[in-house]
Design a protein around this motif. Structure first.
Motif, short mmCIF file in Angstrom:
data_model
loop_
_atom_site.label_atom_id
_atom_site.label_comp_id
_atom_site.label_asym_id
_atom_site.label_seq_id
_atom_site.Cartn_x
_atom_site.Cartn_y
_atom_site.Cartn_z
N GLU A 5 58.10 -69.66 88.42
CA GLU A 5 57.49 -68.35 88.67
C GLU A 5 56.87 -68.30 90.06
OE1 GLU A 5 55.33 -66.31 85.35
OE2 GLU A 5 55.47 -68.31 84.46
N LYS A 6 56.21 -69.40 90.45
CA LYS A 6 55.60 -69.46 91.79
C LYS A 6 56.66 -69.31 92.87
CE LYS A 6 51.67 -72.46 90.63
NZ LYS A 6 51.04 -73.77 90.91
N GLU A 7 57.79 -69.99 92.67
CA GLU A 7 58.86 -69.94 93.67
C GLU A 7 59.44 -68.54 93.78
OE1 GLU A 7 61.25 -72.88 91.88
OE2 GLU A 7 60.12 -74.58 92.70
N GLU A 8 59.68 -67.91 92.63
CA GLU A 8 60.25 -66.56 92.65
C GLU A 8 59.24 -65.56 93.19
OE1 GLU A 8 62.75 -63.78 92.90
OE2 GLU A 8 63.38 -65.79 92.27
N SER A 9 57.98 -65.74 92.82
CA SER A 9 56.93 -64.85 93.33
C SER A 9 56.82 -64.98 94.85
CB SER A 9 55.59 -65.20 92.68
OG SER A 9 54.54 -64.46 93.25
N GLU A 25 67.67 -70.36 98.15
CA GLU A 25 66.79 -70.45 96.99
C GLU A 25 65.94 -71.70 97.14
OE1 GLU A 25 68.90 -70.96 93.34
OE2 GLU A 25 70.41 -72.28 94.23
N ILE A 26 64.84 -71.74 96.40
CA ILE A 26 63.93 -72.89 96.47
C ILE A 26 64.08 -73.70 95.19
CG2 ILE A 26 61.52 -73.61 96.62
CD1 ILE A 26 60.98 -70.94 98.06
N LYS A 27 64.38 -74.99 95.36
CA LYS A 27 64.53 -75.89 94.21
C LYS A 27 63.84 -77.21 94.52
CE LYS A 27 69.02 -76.09 93.88
NZ LYS A 27 70.38 -76.34 93.32
N LYS A 28 63.70 -78.02 93.48
CA LYS A 28 63.13 -79.35 93.66
C LYS A 28 64.19 -80.30 94.18
CE LYS A 28 59.02 -78.37 92.16
NZ LYS A 28 57.87 -78.36 93.09
N ASP A 29 63.81 -81.12 95.18
CA ASP A 29 64.74 -82.12 95.69
C ASP A 29 64.66 -83.36 94.80
OD1 ASP A 29 62.49 -83.58 96.36
OD2 ASP A 29 62.63 -83.20 98.51
#
Length: 470
Positions: A5-9, A25-29
């Motif tokens: 939610e933080k990433e999408e927000s 998009e933002i994802k965990k490495d």
């Protein structure tokens, strides 16, 4: 709020502010840290995302929005104070412009300040060990400046604990950029800025990236192709593992830009030290020798040898190099055979001492945290440096043997012309500065040769060694 939610927000906040983020998009490495990934195929030299300049947090914004008067504080301290204010006082802030950005920042960092005691012990014997102590001391000094300012303004010190300040410092240490990188026309003092989203793109050496300031937007353009799902990388510059570990909290195996840091001490005689430092400043623009860096990929560049030649000069050689009449070697490729032997010997001892420290036994925890893994990479790559030096040092030893033979055999033919040309100009000055020269038996040529150290007895005293070896 959940991580997704933080990433999408955060991305939605960027869109509402005019940012272009449809390709990413933002994802965990793999290490569990946020990274920027290709959502669609990205062609080389295609603008991948852009962020409006109005979202950049600089010192002017920080000072203007702080709840207390920051006049007198260094810019970086004021900026840290503001980011801490945004993070921990968000419920009291009416201007929530950067709140989605603040929420997505890490709660903890893997930088030195967040190391456990066991992790810090793994730095034992490495060049970074003392740097870590100095860095923490520097941050505490900055924190004390803030606390003193809070007392003066009457603002509650409870709002700024040491842990909060350390968090804020780590944000800037690992995520900020120089203002000039965003504005090439900026000619003010060195200043750091935070750029949302740009600071989430992880580092990969030699990656081709272009940052462009266009129509009040900052564009990020990679020079390579990315397929869907691939992580997009930035290039922080040619940084060594020491810089990466200290500033960002990670290391790269077989880092092509790794180096070994050599710490030299100052000459004990302040007058001699002053002349040497003047000379180093004139020749190389160096105003201090606390740290000296030898890069792996440019070991053949003998800058360190030139500096060591200056550091091991005796009084007579120092005077000659400092004098306006001297022209021993404009590039400091040679001063005297005595000097050359001592320089090579000193360099060998420096490497030997550092190698012994790196090889020192350390207790490796059974549970290897992310920090432990990075420190072990740093130690291993530091040791590889010495393996390389063992190969390269053979050529230096050949030079050592030649110098020793020439030194013990007297004055070589190619030196006599040099002596004859300079003796009439230099000797009167030397005799005035060093009266003991006049008492030497022999002609002017012999006296001059003595002065430049060619006939000095080759001997490395404990005192000389102590001057140089840190």
């Amino acid at each position: 709020m959940e991580i997704a939610e933080k990433e999408e927000s955060f991305l939605e906040w960027l869109r509402t502010k005019g940012a272009k983020v449809d390709l990413i998009e933002i994802k965990k490495d793999p290490n569990g840290e946020n990274g920027v990934y290709a959502k669609k195929k990205i062609s080389p030299n295609e603008v991948t995302f852009s962020v409006p300049q109005e979202l950049v947090i600089d010192s002017e914004i920080s000072r203007a929005l702080l709840p207390f008067d920051s006049m007198g504080l260094p810019d970086i301290v004021a900026q840290i104070a503001y980011i801490v204010h945004l993070k921990f006082d968000s419920d009291k802030i009416t201007n929530t412009k950067w709140l989605p950005y603040i929420r997505i920042l890490p709660e903890k960092f893997s930088t030195i300040g967040f190391f456990t005691e066991a992790e810090l012990k793994l730095l034992k014997g490495t060049p970074i060990e003392q740097s870590a102590i100095e860095k923490i001391s520097l941050v505490k000094n900055m924190y004390n400046q803030l606390v003193e300012k809070l007392k003066q303004t009457g603002y509650s010190e409870k709002e700024y604990t040491w842990d909060k300040f350390l968090w804020g410092y780590s944000v800037y240490a690992s995520r900020s950029f120089t203002k000039r990188l965003l504005d090439l026309k900026f000619d003010g003092p060195v200043s750091e800025v935070l750029v949302p989203l740009f600071d989430m793109v992880n580092h990969k050496p030699k990656t081709k990236v272009t940052w462009e300031n266009s129509n009040n937007n900052l564009n990020f353009t990679p020079g390579t192709e990315y397929n869907v799902g691939e992580e997009i990388f930035n290039n922080y510059g040619p940084k060594s593992n020491e810089e990466l570990l200290m500033g960002y909290g990670f290391c790269i195996e077989n880092n092509p830009f790794d180096y070994l840091r050599v710490k030299l001490n100052y000459e004990k005689d302040p007058l001699v030290a002053e002349k040497k430092m003047w000379f180093l400043n004139e020749k190389f623009g160096l105003n201090k020798l606390d740290l000296f860096i030898t890069k792996l990929e440019s070991f053949s560049n003998d800058l360190i040898f030139k500096i060591l030649r200056v550091m091991v000069m005796n009084n007579n050689e120092t005077f000659l190099c400092h004098s306006a009449f001297t022209d021993l070697d404009k590039d400091l490729g040679f001063i005297s055979y005595r000097n050359e032997l001592l320089m090579i010997n000193t360099f060998e001892k420096l490497l030997y001492n550092l190698k012994n420290k790196i090889e020192a036994h350390v207790d490796i925890p059974d549970h290897k945290t992310y920090n432990v893994v990075n420190v072990l990479v740093y130690r291993e790559d530091s040791y590889k440096f010495f393996v390389l030096q063992d190969l390269e040092f053979n050529s230096l030893l050949e030079k050592y043997n030649i110098c020793e033979k020439l030194y013990s055999g007297g004055v070589p033919e190619d030196t006599k012309d040099f002596v004859e040309d300079l003796s009439t100009q230099v000797f009167p000055i030397l005799a005035k500065e060093f009266p003991e020269i006049s008492r030497i038996n022999g002609d002017t040529e012999q006296r001059l040769l003595w002065a430049v150290g060619i006939f000095d007895t080759f001997y490395i005293s404990d005192e000389e060694e102590g001057i140089l070896l840190a």
